[in-house]
Design a protein around this motif. Structure first.
Motif, PDB file in Angstrom:
ATOM      1  N   GLU A   1      -4.463  21.341  20.118  1.00  0.00           N
ATOM      2  CA  GLU A   1      -3.494  20.261  20.235  1.00  0.00           C
ATOM      3  C   GLU A   1      -3.365  19.554  18.899  1.00  0.00           C
ATOM      4  OE1 GLU A   1      -6.107  20.756  22.407  1.00  0.00           O
ATOM      5  OE2 GLU A   1      -4.605  21.966  23.403  1.00  0.00           O
TER       6      GLU A   1
ATOM      7  N   GLY B   1      -8.941  18.910  19.301  1.00  0.00           N
ATOM      8  CA  GLY B   1      -9.423  19.792  20.356  1.00  0.00           C
ATOM      9  C   GLY B   1      -9.145  21.243  20.030  1.00  0.00           C
ATOM     10  N   CYS B   2      -8.839  22.006  21.079  1.00  0.00           N
ATOM     11  CA  CYS B   2      -8.593  23.454  20.922  1.00  0.00           C
ATOM     12  C   CYS B   2      -7.440  23.732  19.989  1.00  0.00           C
ATOM     13  CB  CYS B   2      -8.173  24.055  22.254  1.00  0.00           C
ATOM     14  SG  CYS B   2      -9.444  24.360  23.423  1.00  0.00           S
TER      15      CYS B   2
ATOM     16  N   GLN C   1      -8.816  15.049  24.397  1.00  0.00           N
ATOM     17  CA  GLN C   1      -9.240  15.194  22.993  1.00  0.00           C
ATOM     18  C   GLN C   1      -8.489  14.181  22.121  1.00  0.00           C
ATOM     19  OE1 GLN C   1      -6.326  16.356  21.757  1.00  0.00           O
ATOM     20  NE2 GLN C   1      -5.626  17.308  23.654  1.00  0.00           N
TER      21      GLN C   1
ATOM     22  N   CYS D   1      -5.437  16.594  31.116  1.00  0.00           N
ATOM     23  CA  CYS D   1      -4.333  17.347  31.726  1.00  0.00           C
ATOM     24  C   CYS D   1      -4.674  18.034  33.052  1.00  0.00           C
ATOM     25  CB  CYS D   1      -3.950  18.427  30.732  1.00  0.00           C
ATOM     26  SG  CYS D   1      -5.419  19.322  30.182  1.00  0.00           S
TER      27      CYS D   1
ATOM     28  N   ARG E   1     -13.670  13.852  31.706  1.00  0.00           N
ATOM     29  CA  ARG E   1     -13.784  13.148  30.418  1.00  0.00           C
ATOM     30  C   ARG E   1     -12.990  11.848  30.513  1.00  0.00           C
ATOM     31  NH1 ARG E   1     -10.485  17.563  27.898  1.00  0.00           N
ATOM     32  NH2 ARG E   1      -8.996  18.137  29.464  1.00  0.00           N
TER      33      ARG E   1
ATOM     34  N   ARG F   1       1.882  23.715  28.530  1.00  0.00           N
ATOM     35  CA  ARG F   1       0.908  24.186  27.566  1.00  0.00           C
ATOM     36  C   ARG F   1       0.165  25.402  28.154  1.00  0.00           C
ATOM     37  NH1 ARG F   1      -4.483  20.820  25.795  1.00  0.00           N
ATOM     38  NH2 ARG F   1      -5.088  21.555  27.861  1.00  0.00           N
TER      39      ARG F   1
HETATM   40  C1  8X3 Z   1      -9.165  21.216  24.426  1.00  0.00           C
HETATM   41  C2  8X3 Z   1      -8.522  21.262  25.725  1.00  0.00           C
HETATM   42  O1  8X3 Z   1      -7.768  19.932  27.685  1.00  0.00           O
HETATM   43  O2  8X3 Z   1      -9.028  18.750  25.996  1.00  0.00           O
HETATM   44  O3  8X3 Z   1      -8.291  20.911  23.475  1.00  0.00           O
HETATM   45  O4  8X3 Z   1      -6.759  19.353  25.623  1.00  0.00           O
HETATM   46  S1  8X3 Z   1      -8.009  19.758  26.252  1.00  0.00           S
END
Ligand code: 8X3
Length: 808
Positions: free
Chosen positions: A448, A445-446, A171, A461, A167, A656
């Protein structure tokens, strides 16, 4: 007269049905126009090239208004689609047609004529220029060895994985309030004014600031131009429309697109359209994956919602209908991963366009309002996997809010996920945020969090495979999957480990070595990215970018907080494995380390009894002091490393525990582990217990999570925590109140994140067997929900194997 709600529900059903069965298509238009423009701007400053490319896209890309839709615009063709971002991973494009056909999960359709354009016009231009290739060629040998196969840089080794080549940005949450309140015309005029005021003799003004400001002017024009093309289209469609109601709707759409995002939004509907244009445009700008999060929608939309409500122009049903139009638009954009590793890390088309609700305001007072409840109700009435709803919880969250959150969770689709203000806000302040920015963070995101005008770190990351660290310790720096090759360092032969401490030291040395490689990898990523990516639109709505005249992807922006992270993957698996080694090998002398390793080599075949014995050792997730002490020691090594070394690199790199779906491919390269896990199967996810290890109920899981944290360090980031409950546990009012009290306990314990799967084991097993009958079954995976039947078989097994708690 039909109730507006009923009317809108009918509308959303029609839109949903128009795409739900469509096979996702690879839409090449964005990649094509981006490349066309880049071919003509070589040698110019990157941000300027990016803005010109976006203008070229805005001017030429097809525009759409879908039947029944109240919001104008899409980012790609009709039906479900994914875009290509060749600047990121164009080196995989030449194999795209083949890869897409063969890929097990998330297959996409690529038209032959599009494959031809890719192969003739797009892929050749980017070969040798993509970020992926630059990164792979920039890694020192020792880092490369644990990242990719040195003989074939296109294959990941899943020991220390980078995710930044999947990406263009981590995020992200844009400050959507700025375009809504200000409009892009004002943004452009401010930039133009500053551009005119630059000193033409001052070299830094001319070399750094001028291209930045020119880019802001161009990109502001681009998004407005693109919006206005929708206004023209809506008018043309209205002229042809026979149905009087739809004709009027199209004329209204046309008026709205004439107005926003150029000028400030005057009402709720204009604000929604403005947000939607901005969100969509940011997908043209870069691949933030499906993680362009929506921010605190119940906050920044509230003033116009309230005004419309007071003026009798809108009601909650109409607001929900408009929001649903947006969710349906979002659902059609799928996160297409070109590289096989990217697809593995994001099974089930992972997406997290998190919408945040609740939490505190900038002064720390509860911020819930009438709109907060509209979002929660909408999630219950419209149990769809978009958007990913995140509820901020704090110690004084009102009863009604907690009640509605619990009721929504009970619906079982995994929404909302919970994020804890009591943990997040103090950590943000410790990392340098001002109180108001910390209090008003948005979920991203998930799990964060982002402070949209203060966060300046956009590099994705690295993941560290703890299962690999363990296997490396057991095999003196080697892994069965990779033969005799010394992958890391030699930490000793098994026969030489006399005590638990000896072995623990070897394990830690391997873990530390992998962390070290992850940090080096990340430093290179951060330095390279600003040479490859720019985000003029994102920068135009970021206060610090505008103040410093620096693109969002700059390695550092003055005044910004750089919140990066590295992830530990397979935590529960490795804690339990180390606990089994400590207990059975060293404390109880049940078997030698060599014998254990021999049994692991045989994948426990013929050794079921020993496997069962190993599983009796203390395990993480049960509030067991021995297991939790190991968990805490593993965590300590990570946060201490971050404490000592991350600042020196110029950014935070905090520990994390968020795997997305990497625990599946990471598990594939790890042999059998001493916790009884067989070869190649998934590792545990996030900071959750290993599958089936947690037998003492949800409170014990929360306690283990609490016990294993090193709260003396602030180098801590999100800890993802999944808990699976049987639906019977939360039945009725009593069930809702039980859920509320577990949420209160979690909040008191200051744990970062929590999400529930409330689903029967039998349902999951039946869905695996007969997917056609369970197309709508939503499950929580890792910070996002996905349709169970869309997941890879391994991930389905992972979810089935998670302990389903029958009591609370
Ligand atoms: C989703 C995971 O790696 O994009 O939050 O932070 S990440």
């Amino acid at each position: 007269k039909k109730k507006s709600g009923g009317f809108l529900r009918e509308r959303t059903a029609k839109i949903y049905n128009s795409f739900v069965l469509s096979k996702p298509r690879i839409d090449i238009e964005r990649g094509k126009y981006f490349t066309e423009s880049f071919k003509t701007t070589e040698g110019q400053p990157l941000i300027l090239r990016w803005a010109k490319a976006l203008y070229h896209i805005a001017e030429n890309i097809p525009v759409y208004i879908d039947d029944h839709q109240l919001l104008a615009g899409r980012v790609g063709c009709q039906g479900k689609y994914g875009l290509i971002y060749p600047e990121l991973d164009g080196c995989f494009l030449d194999q795209l047609a083949e890869n897409v056909k063969n890929r097990e999960t998330a297959p996409f359709y690529l038209a032959d004529e599009d494959a031809k354009i890719i192969n003739e016009e797009i892929a050749p231009y980017w070969k040798g220029k993509s970020f992926y290739e630059d990164l792979a060629h920039s890694l020192p040998e020792d880092v490369l060895k644990v990242t990719y196969n040195p003989e074939d840089i296109y294959t990941q080794r899943f020991i220390v994985s980078e995710t930044s080549s999947m990406r263009s940005a981590l995020q992200w949450v844009h400050d959507y309030e700025t375009p809504i309140v200000k409009g892009f015309k004002a943004i452009k005029e401010e930039a133009q004014k500053e551009l005119d005021a630059l000193d033409p003799l001052e070299p830094t003004d001319m070399i750094d600031k001028a291209p930045f400001l020119q880019a802001i002017v161009i990109v502001s024009d681009a998004i407005v131009l693109w919006a206005k093309r929708h206004a023209v289209l809506a008018k043309e469609m209205a002229a042809k429309e026979k149905n009087a109601v739809r004709k009027q709707e199209l004329l209204t759409i046309s008026e709205i697109c004439e107005r926003v995002p150029e000028y400030p939004a005057r009402n709720f509907r204009e604000a929604i359209q403005c947000q939607w244009f901005t969100q969509m445009f940011s997908r043209f700008e870069q691949k933030t994956g499906a993680t362009v999060s929506n921010g605190r929608m119940d906050q920044y939309l509230y003033p116009l919602y309230k005004k419309d409500l007071d003026d009798g122009l809108i009601d909650a049903e109409q607001a929900k209908g408009l929001l649903e139009c947006m969710w349906l638009g979002m659902a059609q954009y799928l996160d297409l991963y070109i590289s096989p590793a990217g697809a593995n890390f994001n099974s089930g088309c992972a997406h997290w366009e998190a919408v945040t609700v609740g939490g505190v305001d900038e002064n720390g007072n509860d911020a819930t309002n009438e709109l907060t409840y509209v979002f929660l109700q909408s999630k219950r009435e419209f149990p769809f996997n978009y958007p990913d709803l995140a509820a901020r919880i704090h110690e004084r969250s009102p009863e009604r809010y907690l009640y509605e959150v619990a009721e929504t969770i009970k619906d079982g689709s995994g929404f909302p996920k919970l994020i804890n203000d009591e943990e997040v806000i103090p950590l943000l302040i410790a990392k340098g945020a001002d109180i108001a920015s910390a209090n008003t963070y948005a979920v991203s995101g998930c799990t964060e969090v982002r402070m949209p005008n203060l966060d300046t770190f956009t590099s994705a990351c690295p993941y560290v495979n703890l299962g690999a660290a363990l296997e490396l310790a057991l095999n003196n720096g080697r892994m069965k999957m990779y033969g005799d090759e010394l992958l890391t360092i030699e930490t000793g032969e098994l026969k030489d480990f006399r005590t638990w401490e000896d072995f623990w030291k070897a394990y830690l040395a391997q873990q530390q070595y992998l962390i070290k490689q992850a940090f080096k990898q990340q430093l290179i990523v951060v330095r390279l990215r600003e040479k490859h990516f720019a985000a003029p639109m994102g920068s135009s709505i970021h206060a610090l970018c505008m103040k410093n005249k620096k693109d969002l992807h700059s390695a550092h922006i003055d005044g910004g907080i750089d919140l990066g992270y590295f992830d530990f993957i397979g935590y529960g698996t490795v804690v339990d494995s180390l606990s089994a080694i400590k207990t059975m090998v060293f404390d109880n002398n049940k078997l030698t380390l060599e014998k254990l390793n021999e049994i692991l080599d045989k994948n426990f075949e013929g050794y079921e009894e020993i496997r069962q014995m190993l599983m009796k050792a203390p395990r993480y997730g049960n509030n067991d002091p021995e297991a939790d002490a190991i968990a805490k020691a593993i965590d300590l090594d990570g946060v201490k490393f971050a404490h000592q070394y991350s600042k020196k690199m110029g950014f935070n790199l905090d520990l994390r525990y968020v795997p997305v779906t990497s625990h599946v491919p990471f598990g594939k390269v790890v042999g059998a582990t001493p916790n009884g896990r067989t070869k190649g199967t998934f590792l545990s996810d996030g900071s959750s217990a290993a599958h089936g290890a947690d037998v003492k109920g949800p409170t014990a899981i929360l306690m283990s999570n609490y016990n294993s944290k090193n709260r003396g360090f602030f180098e801590r980031a999100a800890r993802l925590l999944n808990i699976k409950l049987s639906p019977a546990v939360v039945v009725g009012e009593e069930g809702t109140h039980k859920l509320m009290s577990i949420i209160r306990s979690w909040c008191d314990l200051k744990l970062w994140h929590l999400q529930f799967n409330i689903v029967n084991q039998a349902t999951l097993l039946a869905a695996k067997k007969n997917p056609e009958r369970y197309k709508d079954l939503l499950v929580r995976v890792a910070g996002y929900s996905a349709y169970f039947v869309d997941l890879s078989p391994e991930l389905q097994d992972d979810i089935i194997a998670r302990t389903a708690h029958a009591t609370l």
